[in-house]
Enzyme design. Structure first.
Site, short mmCIF file in Angstrom:
data_model
loop_
_atom_site.label_atom_id
_atom_site.label_comp_id
_atom_site.label_asym_id
_atom_site.label_seq_id
_atom_site.Cartn_x
_atom_site.Cartn_y
_atom_site.Cartn_z
N GLU A 73 36.78 41.17 38.18
CA GLU A 73 36.47 42.10 37.08
C GLU A 73 35.08 42.68 37.17
O GLU A 73 34.87 43.89 36.99
CB GLU A 73 36.68 41.41 35.73
CG GLU A 73 38.15 41.18 35.35
CD GLU A 73 38.77 39.99 36.05
OE1 GLU A 73 38.07 39.25 36.76
OE2 GLU A 73 40.00 39.79 35.87
N HIS A 88 43.53 34.64 25.16
CA HIS A 88 44.21 35.91 25.43
C HIS A 88 44.44 36.74 24.19
O HIS A 88 45.34 37.58 24.17
CB HIS A 88 45.58 35.65 26.09
CG HIS A 88 45.52 35.46 27.57
ND1 HIS A 88 44.60 34.66 28.19
CD2 HIS A 88 46.27 35.98 28.57
CE1 HIS A 88 44.81 34.67 29.50
NE2 HIS A 88 45.80 35.47 29.75
C1 LIG Z 1 39.98 36.54 34.66
C2 LIG Z 1 41.42 36.86 34.57
N1 LIG Z 1 41.87 38.04 35.06
C3 LIG Z 1 43.17 38.36 35.00
C4 LIG Z 1 44.08 37.49 34.42
C5 LIG Z 1 45.57 37.87 34.34
N2 LIG Z 1 46.32 36.99 35.30
C6 LIG Z 1 46.87 35.84 34.88
S1 LIG Z 1 47.50 34.98 36.18
C7 LIG Z 1 47.04 36.14 37.30
C8 LIG Z 1 47.31 35.93 38.76
C9 LIG Z 1 46.58 34.73 39.28
O1 LIG Z 1 47.02 34.46 40.57
P1 LIG Z 1 46.72 33.09 41.30
O2 LIG Z 1 45.30 32.70 41.06
O3 LIG Z 1 47.16 33.22 42.71
O4 LIG Z 1 47.60 32.01 40.54
P2 LIG Z 1 49.19 31.97 40.48
O5 LIG Z 1 49.60 32.71 39.23
O6 LIG Z 1 49.72 32.61 41.74
O7 LIG Z 1 49.56 30.52 40.39
C10 LIG Z 1 46.41 37.20 36.66
C11 LIG Z 1 45.92 38.42 37.34
C12 LIG Z 1 43.57 36.29 33.88
N3 LIG Z 1 44.38 35.42 33.25
N4 LIG Z 1 42.25 36.00 33.99
#
Ligand SMILES: Cc1ncc(C[n+]2csc(CCOP(=O)(O)OP(=O)(O)O)c2C)c(N)n1
Ligand SMILES: Cc1ncc(C[n+]2csc(CCOP(=O)(O)OP(=O)(O)O)c2C)c(N)n1
Ligand SMILES: [Mg+2]
Ligand SMILES: [Mg+2]
Lengths: 347, 324, 324, 347
Positions: B61, B130
């Site tokens: 971000e 959230h």
């Molecule tokens: C700082 C932040 N940015 C965006 C999000 C929205 N978001 C939630 S899960 C996710 C993907 C995360 O991917 P990863 O770290 O690979 O974990 P996975 O869901 O694949 O287990 C996003 C973009 C968030 N929760 N927090």
């Protein structure tokens, strides 16, 4: 659209006695059945908000957590139902939390993304990607420097803090700052990266200029190991090795688990970003059926035994659902509870 | 001749139009491309405009918001989508210390024509991390404009002037509005400077913005059935505030209730009340009151979340209190 | 029997005492050790307490503030020093989404006994990126306490109760106060719950905090010479606000001016005005007014910076306006 | 207290013709004299706020910037007087800005830490450590994708964005996110790390678990080069090579310049964190006198020529001070200028 070909399914001998092997298989089954039911209950409107399923990735959490001790600290993400369960949390308390009931581990204040349990040193459930990493560094710092005789954080040179996070979190500044701090201060943090190839809809090669995540650890002078996250044997043995390395080097260790998410990112995901074929191919590597097959091949598991374990998991799930259904709602009058700590009560 | 359309579709049309008409415009953010947009705002855009202009970003971000600022300085007109306001906390340094201050620090040499869009608000049981409503924080910062489209017209009309604006504009889109359906008039063009009366009244003015507007309108409807004519003023632009419209409504109605989903202490509602105190004190027949969120991290459980947020019945009760 | 001491020395004594008496307490931040503290608050501590407990950190605000949260969860009592509020923007995610929300999200299982100290304010020609006053932002967040020691007693006395507090406490120290010299009474113990009248008066109350307190007192002095008895109320605790003391002063004086170095729109002063509107409307003989910073990134040039900030003469003028 | 032994002073042949060599020497002298005078004027109360001197590090900025073209973008830090001057900004406008005068490059709004100049594409002056990194990524993104015919950012495949930052900035999350974005998107960013071994009072070994900063670049798959920052020949030749690499690889390049700050971090620094002897030893490697000696040894410079250059620098400084002294104050009535862009004026 990138195609992430799956390597051949996990195979080979299981270097564990039957008892231990079945314990791990059982935990994978418990997670699988609990989450299948959670998805069903989401559809039924009993569970709301975001629900992130771990289905397909069970070998990672189960194999890793069984290499840790009850004295260790665990920090996880919003995809943490499995970790919470394996860590020893009651399935009823988890299900009730997802229902938003007072009998939930957080009285329904947190929900699916915020499971917490002081008794098992489970520090949550964090819905901010990368948010748990600095927390883990601090928990390890406390374990290292907290003076003898302090109650909760009682000094414990042996205590490890294991921090689970996804491949997507690796791009966050929090990852960089946390790994550097842990390595700089020689803190006992086990960085457990669950690389399921996608962060929501973003494939790792669109998120990382360098997709070999173990190379990242090198830039902090941190030892790194990699394991096939679909192979619970590899996950567990690699994690045990990582724990040894951590103790010998008296510093943090990075472990990458290469795994795959079988379900949508959350319940609102049309999965436009990956091909069905890719998912199907990875499913042939499913951690539960491949491990089951290996155990059977070695004569460590019969079909009847398997069915019995599965039935037991179903029964536990049914009981958890019944517990959640029977649960109560926190009175609205208590809305402002647990914002600040009541005077006098020591944290 | 108007047509029926959803808030989501209106915002989508506005972005599509901007991308189609100005080659300097591009959309950048997490999952805006292959995923189709977290809330499907940009579904199909990737195929039409390509990965350069519909740019999926890593979870960074601070980095990609800062990159948006740099791209704006470099002559582009970026639309940076921060998935939700909750994650924008990670980017605040770039927004406050760079985007908002750059023109001033450079003695007017550099402007930052950047648009940042983000989803805001609670109401979907997403719990404490959230469910923030931090528009009020942004509205405190000199050097940026802050918008809160709460209607289909504004979802359709506010993006174009925001992109034409030479300075950073932050647009807050409340998740509770996305599925809102309504009639879009042929002339949906919008200014980004004024508040607007959404319902005329004479007994009390309910001043609000964003996701609370439908609640305020519902409350006004209920009040009407009870004989109280409530005016509803939609702030629309949270910085700079349209003080003149606020004072005009207050002068007309002599009573006011400010509704804001932010936590009560230090809310944007507090600023509105303070302005009324400073400029319309002698017009008031009763003290202005606020209906805001309770001072608690938003809980997951539905009944607790509802109790924590402003609701139509709370607004009705607050209005009645002014006549007690 | 009191003794003469500076604000800096008082804060230093308070930290020294905490480090000496509680082995769980440690100080962590940028340049707190070898450098001796950016403002020399911890000079000599490194030799006395060692590098483990006087912990220099890399430039990683998000990381080390988050580490402080984790260390607090782990049983320690960290004092995390963020060099200035300007840099705390980089750590806001950990403060808002973790420290403030953790107890609630965990259903009361985990508290975060953390103290975060930071320098705030303008007045030293440090320009737009080094002159923020964002106490009002922090005071908006449920789950944390926010303190603003503005006197030598509070610099000496507020840290101990902050460390005893089971929840996160953020302490704002205004750079303009560090060299303040004064008498420290033998009993300097302080609560972290109440506002305090620093000068008694009856015609008007000047409500302020932090670096604006000396300006308010100077204004009150000047007003006294002109026959206006101004009371000066020091908020001290910005969250939760001591509404009772505010209303008592307003009831006594019937006129109020709120002074706050934050930018006017969305300032903490707005919250104070809103509370007065809600609770003391009928006690007022005139509308409450605010003296805040002008809505401009703080300029470097001395004459422009002075013009941008609240000053004693502006406060005097505002008070006189209430009697015009 | 760590001791950072200085390597032997820069030596060896200067592979440049006299004219070019003297231009670079002249720029180093101009910076040195300007900053010595700034320090003096700070003492005299003419300049206030923070003042961060570049003295000792001149070879880095001068050698690097002379390898770039006027079409390139420059992003710097609060220690940027030298970069601003070499880039082509008028010394009078810089001095007047530090005085807070209307004739300053930012009319006195920014001061020492915020020098800006649109004419030379100098994007400042940033007082947030690491704050310029994402900005540089965005400027490079614009250069790469901005359509033809757009005025200010007119597409320019050749345009490089050079971003200067210190060793301390490497620990910031902004560093990690920015390098990853630049490498992932193949953007023409030249990351110029001025490693002077300290971030304020914190030595690099207390800030970085891995003090070999070039290894960091590897974790983004980014080529990295290192140069002796006290040796203007090494700095310039390495930077030229970096620019070639950047064009060939059509992606970002990381360069570490190993240099040293002779003066205090700012005007408020007691320098408790390093030994006088360490500073003295590094001063023997001073970029100006060592380069001067080499040029003399090669017969490319006579003492008289040197004195003439130095006198010219002094004269330029005197004129800049006179300009600043003669400058005016912006009227207080204009306080709110330049917060928002006046309607109608295109940015
Ligand atoms: C700082 C932040 N940015 C965006 C999000 C929205 N978001 C939630 S899960 C996710 C993907 C995360 O991917 P990863 O770290 O690979 O974990 P996975 O869901 O694949 O287990 C996003 C973009 C968030 N929760 N927090
Ligand atoms: C985000 C942030 N944190 C802290 C500071 C205070 N500060 C200013 S300069 C500095 C040291 C930076 O060191 P380095 O990056 O090596 O640059 P140098 O000063 O050595 O040139 C610090 C800590 C700041 N300006 N910004
Ligand atoms: Mg992932
Ligand atoms: Mg440095």
């Amino acid at each position: 659209m990138t195609d992430h070909r799956a390597p051949p399914p996990p195979a080979g001998p299981v270097p564990w006695d039957k008892d231990f092997a079945l314990r791990l298989l059982t935990d994978m089954l418990r997670i699988r059945r609990m989450e299948e039911k959670s998805a069903e209950m989401y559809g039924a409107g009993k569970i709301r908000g975001f629900l992130h399923l771990y289905i397909g990735e069970e070998a990672t959490g189960v194999g890793a957590l069984h290499a840790l001790s009850p004295e260790d600290n665990i920090v996880a993400t919003y995809r943490e139902h499995g970790h919470a369960l394996v860590r020893g949390m009651d399935m009823g308390a988890i299900m009730a939390e997802m229902y938003g009931k007072r009998e939930g581990c957080a009285h329904g204040r947190g929900g699916s993304m915020h499971l917490f349990d002081a008794a098992t040193r489970f520090y949550g459930g964090n819905a901010i990607v990368g948010g748990g990493l600095p927390l883990a560094v601090g928990l390890a710092l406390a374990a290292k420097m907290s003076p003898k005789g302090t109650s909760f954080g009682a000094r414990n040179e042996q205590r490890i803090t294991a921090c689970f996070f996804g491949d997507g979190a690796v791009a966050e500044g929090a990852f960089h700052e946390s790994l550097n701090l842990a390595a700089l201060w020689r803190l006992p943090v086990l960085f457990c990266c669950e690389n399921n190839l996608y962060g929501m809809g973003t494939a790792i090669e669109r998120s990382e200029a360098q997709t070999d995540l173990c190379l990242k650890a090198a830039s902090y002078g941190m030892p790194a190991l990699r394991a096939d996250g679909m192979d619970i044997v590899a996950v567990h043995e690699t994690t045990r090795q990582a724990v040894c390395t951590l103790r010998e080097s008296a510093g943090p260790v990075f472990v990458e688990y290469q795994t795959y998410r079988f379900r949508a990112h959350s319940m609102f995901d049309a999965e436009l970003y990956r091909q069905k074929a890719e998912v199907e191919e990875w499913k042939t590597r499913g951690p539960i059926h491949t491990f089951t097959a290996r155990l059977k091949a070695e004569g460590k598991l019969t079909e009847d035994e398997f069915l019995a374990l599965d039935a037991a998991a179903d029964a536990e799930v049914a009981a958890a659902v019944a517990f959640a259904e029977a649960g109560s709602w926190e009175p609205v009058a208590d809305l402002l509870n647990d914002v600040m700590t009541p005077q006098g009560s020591a944290p | 001749m108007s047509r029926k359309i959803s808030y989501r579709a209106a915002m989508r049309e506005a972005m599509h139009e901007a991308l189609a008409n100005d080659p300097r415009v591009f959309l950048m953010g997490e999952d805006v491309g292959r995923y189709g947009g977290t809330y499907a705002f940009s579904k199909g855009f990737l195929d039409e405009f390509g990965p350069e202009r519909i740019r999926d970003t890593p979870l960074s971000e601070l980095g990609f918001v800062g990159a948006g600022i740099g791209a704006a300085l470099g002559g582009m007109r970026p639309i940076v989508e921060v998935m939700t306001v909750n994650f924008s906390l990670l980017a605040l340094d770039q927004i406050v210390n760079t985007a908002a201050a750059l023109r001033h620090m450079s003695g007017g040499q550099f402007s930052v024509p950047l648009v940042i869009r983000m989803t805001t608000g609670a109401g979907r049981q997403l719990a404490a991390q959230h469910s923030h409503s931090l528009e009020g924080w942004y509205a405190h910062i000199p050097g940026i404009k802050v918008l809160a489209p709460a209607t289909i017209e504004d979802a359709r009309g506010m993006l174009a002037p925001a992109l034409d604006d030479p300075d950073p504009v932050v647009i807050f889109e409340h998740a509770g509005l996305f599925n809102l359906e309504g009639e879009l008039p042929d002339d949906w063009s919008a200014d980004i400077s004024s508040a607007r009366v959404r319902r005329a009244g004479k007994d009390v003015v309910i001043i609000t913005h964003g996701g609370s507007l439908p609640k305020a309108l519902a409350a006004a409807q209920a009040l009407a059935e009870q004989g109280v004519e409530a005016e509803v003023l939609d702030l629309r632009v949270l910085r700079p505030l349209d003080g003149a419209s606020i004072m005009a409504s207050v002068a007309r109605c002599r009573r006011a209730v400010v509704v804001d989903e932010g936590w009560k202490s230090g809310s944007l509602a507090a600023e509105v009340v303070a302005r009324i105190m400073e400029n319309a004190f002698y017009e008031l027949d009763a003290p202005v009151v606020r209906v805001c969120s309770e001072e608690v991290p938003i809980p997951y459980a539905k009944h607790l979340e509802e109790a924590a947020l402003p609701q139509a019945d709370k607004i009705v009760a607050a209005v009645k209190g002014l006549f007690a």
